[in-house]
Structure formats: structure tokens, C-alpha cells
Design a protein around this motif. Structure first.
Motif, mmCIF file in Angstrom:
data_model
loop_
_atom_site.group_PDB
_atom_site.id
_atom_site.type_symbol
_atom_site.label_atom_id
_atom_site.label_comp_id
_atom_site.label_asym_id
_atom_site.label_seq_id
_atom_site.Cartn_x
_atom_site.Cartn_y
_atom_site.Cartn_z
ATOM 1 N N LYS A 38 42.820 -17.903 13.025
ATOM 2 C CA LYS A 38 42.062 -16.935 12.230
ATOM 3 C C LYS A 38 41.371 -17.595 11.040
ATOM 4 O O LYS A 38 40.344 -17.109 10.561
ATOM 5 N N PHE A 39 41.920 -18.734 10.572
ATOM 6 C CA PHE A 39 41.292 -19.400 9.443
ATOM 7 C C PHE A 39 39.998 -20.097 9.859
ATOM 8 O O PHE A 39 39.085 -20.258 9.047
ATOM 9 N N TYR A 40 39.909 -20.517 11.116
ATOM 10 C CA TYR A 40 38.650 -21.068 11.613
ATOM 11 C C TYR A 40 37.586 -19.971 11.672
ATOM 12 O O TYR A 40 36.419 -20.197 11.367
ATOM 13 N N LYS A 41 38.011 -18.782 12.071
ATOM 14 C CA LYS A 41 37.071 -17.665 12.148
ATOM 15 C C LYS A 41 36.531 -17.305 10.765
ATOM 16 O O LYS A 41 35.383 -16.884 10.613
ATOM 17 N N LEU A 42 37.372 -17.475 9.744
ATOM 18 C CA LEU A 42 36.975 -17.110 8.382
ATOM 19 C C LEU A 42 35.785 -17.907 7.872
ATOM 20 O O LEU A 42 35.063 -17.451 6.987
ATOM 21 N N GLU A 43 35.597 -19.097 8.418
ATOM 22 C CA GLU A 43 34.542 -19.972 7.916
ATOM 23 C C GLU A 43 33.164 -19.324 8.000
ATOM 24 O O GLU A 43 32.270 -19.646 7.220
ATOM 25 N N ASN A 44 32.985 -18.415 8.952
ATOM 26 C CA ASN A 44 31.675 -17.790 9.149
ATOM 27 C C ASN A 44 31.672 -16.300 8.826
ATOM 28 O O ASN A 44 30.779 -15.575 9.251
ATOM 29 N N ILE A 45 32.679 -15.856 8.072
ATOM 30 C CA ILE A 45 32.760 -14.440 7.711
ATOM 31 C C ILE A 45 32.557 -14.291 6.210
ATOM 32 O O ILE A 45 33.124 -15.045 5.413
ATOM 33 N N LYS A 46 31.768 -13.328 5.833
ATOM 34 C CA LYS A 46 31.469 -13.098 4.421
ATOM 35 C C LYS A 46 32.695 -12.587 3.675
ATOM 36 O O LYS A 46 33.576 -11.975 4.275
ATOM 37 N N PRO A 47 32.754 -12.805 2.359
ATOM 38 C CA PRO A 47 33.858 -12.238 1.571
ATOM 39 C C PRO A 47 33.729 -10.722 1.465
ATOM 40 O O PRO A 47 32.693 -10.139 1.815
ATOM 41 N N SER A 48 34.769 -10.095 0.963
ATOM 42 C CA SER A 48 34.831 -8.631 0.924
ATOM 43 C C SER A 48 33.636 -8.005 0.213
ATOM 44 O O SER A 48 33.074 -7.005 0.669
ATOM 45 N N GLY A 49 33.237 -8.572 -0.917
ATOM 46 C CA GLY A 49 32.123 -8.002 -1.674
ATOM 47 C C GLY A 49 30.830 -7.986 -0.888
ATOM 48 O O GLY A 49 30.061 -7.013 -0.943
ATOM 49 N N ASP A 50 30.577 -9.056 -0.143
ATOM 50 C CA ASP A 50 29.354 -9.121 0.664
ATOM 51 C C ASP A 50 29.430 -8.179 1.859
ATOM 52 O O ASP A 50 28.422 -7.589 2.270
ATOM 53 N N ASP B 166 41.505 -14.117 1.058
ATOM 54 C CA ASP B 166 40.531 -15.121 0.639
ATOM 55 C C ASP B 166 39.616 -14.578 -0.452
ATOM 56 O O ASP B 166 39.260 -15.283 -1.396
ATOM 57 N N SER B 167 39.238 -13.314 -0.325
ATOM 58 C CA SER B 167 38.285 -12.729 -1.266
ATOM 59 C C SER B 167 38.890 -12.496 -2.643
ATOM 60 O O SER B 167 38.187 -12.553 -3.656
ATOM 61 N N LEU C 117 45.933 -11.221 -5.744
ATOM 62 C CA LEU C 117 46.857 -11.444 -4.637
ATOM 63 C C LEU C 117 47.836 -10.281 -4.485
ATOM 64 O O LEU C 117 48.217 -9.924 -3.369
ATOM 65 N N GLN C 118 48.232 -9.686 -5.597
ATOM 66 C CA GLN C 118 49.130 -8.530 -5.520
ATOM 67 C C GLN C 118 48.426 -7.341 -4.877
ATOM 68 O O GLN C 118 49.034 -6.580 -4.121
ATOM 69 N N TYR C 119 47.128 -7.183 -5.186
ATOM 70 C CA TYR C 119 46.397 -6.086 -4.532
ATOM 71 C C TYR C 119 46.275 -6.344 -3.033
ATOM 72 O O TYR C 119 46.457 -5.435 -2.212
ATOM 73 N N ARG D 174 47.025 -16.533 4.160
ATOM 74 C CA ARG D 174 46.243 -17.252 3.157
ATOM 75 C C ARG D 174 45.797 -18.600 3.702
ATOM 76 O O ARG D 174 46.610 -19.441 4.069
ATOM 77 N N SER D 175 44.495 -18.801 3.735
ATOM 78 C CA SER D 175 43.956 -20.074 4.196
ATOM 79 C C SER D 175 44.103 -21.120 3.099
ATOM 80 O O SER D 175 44.378 -20.804 1.930
ATOM 81 N N MET D 176 43.903 -22.379 3.462
ATOM 82 C CA MET D 176 43.945 -23.445 2.468
ATOM 83 C C MET D 176 42.855 -23.233 1.422
ATOM 84 O O MET D 176 43.054 -23.502 0.233
ATOM 85 N N LYS D 177 41.710 -22.708 1.848
ATOM 86 C CA LYS D 177 40.633 -22.416 0.901
ATOM 87 C C LYS D 177 41.105 -21.406 -0.138
ATOM 88 O O LYS D 177 40.842 -21.555 -1.338
ATOM 89 N N SER D 178 41.805 -20.376 0.310
ATOM 90 C CA SER D 178 42.320 -19.361 -0.604
ATOM 91 C C SER D 178 43.284 -19.972 -1.614
ATOM 92 O O SER D 178 43.240 -19.663 -2.810
#
Length: 286
Positions: A62-74, A228-229, A238-240, A257-261
Motif C-alpha cells: 500500500k505504501f507503493y500505491k501512496l506514491e501516486n495518490i494525492k494527500p487528503s487536502g488535495d 501520511d497527510s 496522528l491522534q486524529y 504509516r509509511s517511511m515518508k510519514s
């Protein structure tokens, strides 16, 4: 397509240990329940332990998939655009479908529910409520996955901006002056939040298809996206994320949580250190 490409690259040259681990976990459980020999159970357990260790060293798919997914705000911004575009569509059933999609994406950024909960609990008067005193909606229900072990419900009040999406799927093409009556009818009838143009409930797989149309993968990914977002918001964020995904232990969020997060959290913590320093602390060093 981009998410599938990342998934393909992640699978090249090495098996996905999580798939094998889950298979051996079920085999081991089956062997114990059905009274297979002690030697068989030991052999299965030894392989299971090895696969579990290999899985720990491999980044989840799932962390590989995250690379091409926008953050929550976008994603929320995209949902707003979809909702606005719905008004310009010629056919009423198309407008209906687009409002549904916009709402599914927007609410997934606030309460990233599992598809099963969307299907069973995102229902007016059952898991989705209107607070007349505050003029806001809230989700309150016991998630399906843990309802047998956790008595506490998920309870998340929604910002009015999210409420605007819910209002849109209630109203559809009706005049806004009818919103109160239509909302009351939906609550009294315990109408699912997402219904087709003919009034029938959307199918179980509908929610994930809406997310796949926007992100390239199903709705379950929203539970990873939120971590991540919100990593840049520090402990509060993180608590939210933990509350909105209904993760009741500290061990479970680590799997989302990905390494990026984590790196973002480290930078946020270090920025906070420097933000709280006094320039006088450096005076003697100059």
C-alpha cells in the motif's frame, strides 16, 4: 494505472511476504483446530515465523500505491470540483452519481471507513446523525471489524464543509428550502447515505470503485492516506488519524504509516525544537 504500475514494480524479483504469511497463518490455525499432528503444527509454525520476519523487512504494497495518490487536502479539493461539475451535467442521473462520488471522496478524507462500514453504518439515523443544536453531522457507530470486541463506538463530529456534501446527496436537484424535510425523511427511514438514482442502496463494492476512479486503488487506501497527510501536524494529527480510523492500539497505526510519514514527523519535531529556542541560547556561542 499509475498505482498498478507501482504495484507491479514492487512485486518484481521478490514475493509479497504478507500474502504468504497470511496463507501460512490460516494453515497453522486450521492444523491446530482440526487436531493435526504436533509435528505438522510445529513445521507450519516454523515457516510462519520465518515468513513473518520476512514481512517485517518488506515495505507493504500500500505504501507503493501512496506514491501516486494525492494527500487528503488535495483529494478534498478534487471532491469540491466534482461536486461543482455535477451541476453542469445534462442528465439528472449523471448529476446524482457525481454528487455521490464527491461525497464518498470527501468523507473518506475525514473518516476513512472500511467499505463494510460504509455499506452498513453510513446510514442516516443509524450511524450518521444530525445534531440540530450545532447544525452539524456526526458519525457514531461501532465499526464492523471490532464490534464484537470493542464496546466503544467511533464518534467523529464533522466540519460543516463536509456537511455540505451530505446535504448535496440529500437534496440532489431539489430546492434547498426542502432540505430540512428531506433530511428528516432520510433519518426516519434510515436511508443509506449513498443510494442510486432509483433509490436503491449502492452496492457493497461501490465505495471502493469511487476511490479507484480518483486514486487508482480502492477505498481502503484512505486509511493509509490520512496518516501520511496528517504526519506534518505532529502528535495532534496522528491522534486524529488514529481516532478516525478507529485504531485502538499504538501497534496498529505503525502498519499504516509509511517511511515518508515517519520522516515528516521527525522533521516536524525538529522544527518545533528550533521554533521554541531562544536566540539568547546561542549568544555565548558567537
Amino acid at each position: 494505472m499509475r498505482a498498478r504500475s507501482a504495484e507491479k514494480e514492487a512485486n518484481e524479483g521478490e514475493p509479497r511476504w504478507a500474502y504468504l504469511r497470511s496463507t501460512w497463518e490460516e494453515l497453522h490455525r486450521f492444523a491446530k483446530v482440526h487436531g493435526l499432528s504436533h509435528a505438522t503444527c510445529i513445521a507450519l509454525k516454523k515457516t510462519l515465523d520465518a515468513l513473518t520476519m520476512n514481512e517485517t523487512d518488506q515495505e507493504p504494497l500500500k505504501f507503493y500505491k501512496l506514491e501516486n495518490i494525492k494527500p487528503s487536502g488535495d483529494l478534498l479539493a478534487d471532491a469540491r470540483k466534482i461536486l461543482a461539475e455535477a451541476e453542469r451535467l445534462e442528465r439528472v442521473d449523471w448529476r446524482h452519481a457525481r454528487r455521490n462520488r464527491a461525497t464518498a471522496i470527501s468523507l473518506g478524507t475525514a473518516v476513512p471507513a472500511r467499505p463494510e462500514d460504509v455499506h452498513k453504518n453510513h446510514v442516516f439515523g443509524k450511524g450518521l446523525f444530525w445534531d440540530a443544536d450545532t447544525g452539524n453531522y456526526r458519525f457514531e457507530y461501532r465499526p464492523q471489524k471490532t464490534c464484537g470486541t470493542v464496546a466503544e463506538p467511533l464518534r467523529i463530529p464533522l466540519n460543516p464543509e463536509y456537511g455540505a456534501f451530505i446535504d448535496a446527496v440529500i437534496l440532489q436537484d431539489q430546492d434547498r428550502r426542502y432540505l430540512g424535510d428531506l433530511r428528516a425523511q432520510a433519518i426516519a427511514a434510515q436511508r443509506p447515505l449513498y443510494v442510486n438514482y432509483d433509490g436503491s442502496p449502492c452496492a457493497y463494492g461501490w465505495y471502493s470503485r469511487q476511490w479507484a476512479a480518483i486514486t487508482g486503488t480502492g477505498g481502503q487506501i484512505a486509511r493509509t492516506v490520512i496518516y501520511d497527510s496528517f504526519a506534518s501536524e505532529g502528535e495532534f494529527g496522528l491522534q486524529y488519524a488514529k481516532a478516525s480510523t478507529f485504531h485502538k492500539t499504538d501497534a496498529i497505526p505503525e502498519k499504516y504509516r509509511s517511511m515518508k510519514s515517519k520522516e515528516v514527523s521527525y522533521r516536524t519535531a525538529q522544527d518545533l525544537i528550533f521554533a521554541n529556542r531562544s536566540d539568547d541560547d546561542y549568544a555565548d556561542l558567537i
